[in-house]
Design a protein around this motif. Structure first.
Motif, PDB file in Angstrom:
ATOM      1  N   UNK A 196       0.835  -1.197   0.000  1.00 55.57           N
ATOM      2  CA  UNK A 196       0.000   0.000   0.000  1.00 55.57           C
ATOM      3  C   UNK A 196       0.875   1.254   0.000  1.00 55.57           C
ATOM      4  N   UNK A 197       1.925   1.240   0.796  1.00 49.27           N
ATOM      5  CA  UNK A 197       2.833   2.392   0.839  1.00 49.27           C
ATOM      6  C   UNK A 197       3.459   2.683  -0.513  1.00 49.27           C
ATOM      7  N   UNK A 198       3.953   1.642  -1.180  1.00 45.22           N
ATOM      8  CA  UNK A 198       4.564   1.815  -2.502  1.00 45.22           C
ATOM      9  C   UNK A 198       3.556   2.340  -3.520  1.00 45.22           C
ATOM     10  N   UNK A 199       2.385   1.728  -3.545  1.00 48.94           N
ATOM     11  CA  UNK A 199       1.358   2.145  -4.496  1.00 48.94           C
ATOM     12  C   UNK A 199       0.888   3.565  -4.246  1.00 48.94           C
ATOM     13  N   UNK A 200       0.743   3.937  -2.982  1.00 48.09           N
ATOM     14  CA  UNK A 200       0.311   5.300  -2.646  1.00 48.09           C
ATOM     15  C   UNK A 200       1.359   6.324  -3.058  1.00 48.09           C
ATOM     16  N   UNK A 201       2.645   5.989  -2.902  1.00 53.13           N
ATOM     17  CA  UNK A 201       3.699   6.894  -3.362  1.00 53.13           C
ATOM     18  C   UNK A 201       3.582   7.122  -4.868  1.00 53.13           C
ATOM     19  N   UNK A 202       3.339   6.072  -5.617  1.00 59.83           N
ATOM     20  CA  UNK A 202       3.200   6.193  -7.076  1.00 59.83           C
ATOM     21  C   UNK A 202       1.961   7.010  -7.443  1.00 59.83           C
ATOM     22  N   UNK A 203       0.887   6.779  -6.722  1.00 62.72           N
ATOM     23  CA  UNK A 203      -0.347   7.505  -7.011  1.00 62.72           C
ATOM     24  C   UNK A 203      -0.182   8.991  -6.690  1.00 62.72           C
ATOM     25  N   UNK A 204       0.504   9.308  -5.624  1.00 64.32           N
ATOM     26  CA  UNK A 204       0.767  10.714  -5.280  1.00 64.32           C
ATOM     27  C   UNK A 204       1.582  11.374  -6.389  1.00 64.32           C
ATOM     28  N   UNK A 205       2.596  10.689  -6.880  1.00 66.47           N
ATOM     29  CA  UNK A 205       3.404  11.246  -7.973  1.00 66.47           C
ATOM     30  C   UNK A 205       2.539  11.477  -9.213  1.00 66.47           C
ATOM     31  N   UNK A 206       1.664  10.558  -9.508  1.00 63.40           N
ATOM     32  CA  UNK A 206       0.773  10.679 -10.673  1.00 63.40           C
ATOM     33  C   UNK A 206      -0.150  11.892 -10.525  1.00 63.40           C
ATOM     34  N   UNK A 207      -0.757  12.045  -9.370  1.00 58.72           N
ATOM     35  CA  UNK A 207      -1.678  13.167  -9.143  1.00 58.72           C
ATOM     36  C   UNK A 207      -0.923  14.487  -9.089  1.00 58.72           C
ATOM     37  N   UNK A 208       0.236  14.502  -8.445  1.00 58.01           N
ATOM     38  CA  UNK A 208       1.039  15.723  -8.350  1.00 58.01           C
ATOM     39  C   UNK A 208       1.443  16.212  -9.732  1.00 58.01           C
ATOM     40  N   UNK A 209       1.803  15.281 -10.622  1.00 61.73           N
ATOM     41  CA  UNK A 209       2.198  15.699 -11.969  1.00 61.73           C
ATOM     42  C   UNK A 209       1.017  16.303 -12.720  1.00 61.73           C
ATOM     43  N   UNK A 210      -0.193  15.808 -12.468  1.00 66.94           N
ATOM     44  CA  UNK A 210      -1.394  16.390 -13.098  1.00 66.94           C
ATOM     45  C   UNK A 210      -1.687  17.773 -12.520  1.00 66.94           C
ATOM     46  N   UNK A 211      -1.530  17.909 -11.210  1.00 66.60           N
ATOM     47  CA  UNK A 211      -1.819  19.198 -10.576  1.00 66.60           C
ATOM     48  C   UNK A 211      -0.781  20.248 -10.941  1.00 66.60           C
TER      49      UNK A 211
END
Length: 156
Positions: free
Chosen positions: A139-154
């Motif tokens: 979960x920690x690894x996946x959440x880090x990736x998801x944060x990077x994905x959303x941050x790049x969109x924002x």
């Protein structure tokens, strides 16, 4: 730009509330703005109950809040409410698509598609395996990736 994420597992007491709590914590620390985060289950056995004691224990150990979290069942309307629905396993993904239908605004992905190098499709269910630590690490690894994905969109 606001963005909404819904994590979904079977009963909404182990994997998806863990992902919700971890993602909420990491998103806050990363400074993500305007992100709505929730979790749900495809089944209704645990509606209204707090996260499983194993999930609570691993979150407590890592000083991550789960205050106020209660299990709820996925609704068809969630397909219109959320930008991204993250299924914890292949069966959850199938059930999500069945519940929300195909004509929806939500993108539906499997959680471990965020971490393809794991080489597995499904986050194991610690309700059956008892291995909450393994799930917490995934979960920690996946959440880090998801944060990077959303941050790049924002920021993009």
């Amino acid at each position: 730009m606001s963005y909404s994420v819904l994590f979904v597992c079977l009963g909404n007491i182990c994997r998806s509330p863990m992902a919700e709590a971890v993602f909420r914590d990491k998103a806050s620390k990363a400074g993500l703005r305007e992100v709505e985060i929730d979790s749900a289950g495809t089944g209704d056995w645990h509606v209204g109950k707090p996260p499983h004691e194993g999930t609570r224990a691993i979150l407590d150990t890592n000083l991550i809040s789960y205050d106020g979290m209660r299990a709820r069942k996925l609704k068809a309307e969630d397909g219109e409410k959320f930008d991204l629905i993250v299924a914890m396993d292949t069966n959850n993904e199938r059930d999500i698509r069945s519940i929300i239908g195909s004509n929806t605004r939500a993108e539906v992905i499997r959680f471990l598609s965020l971490v393809p190098e794991k080489g597995i499709d499904d986050v194991p269910d610690p309700y059956y395996t008892g291995n909450f630590e393994e799930v917490y690490e995934m979960v920690g690894e996946g959440c880090d990736r998801l944060i990077a994905r959303i941050a790049s969109r924002q920021n993009g």
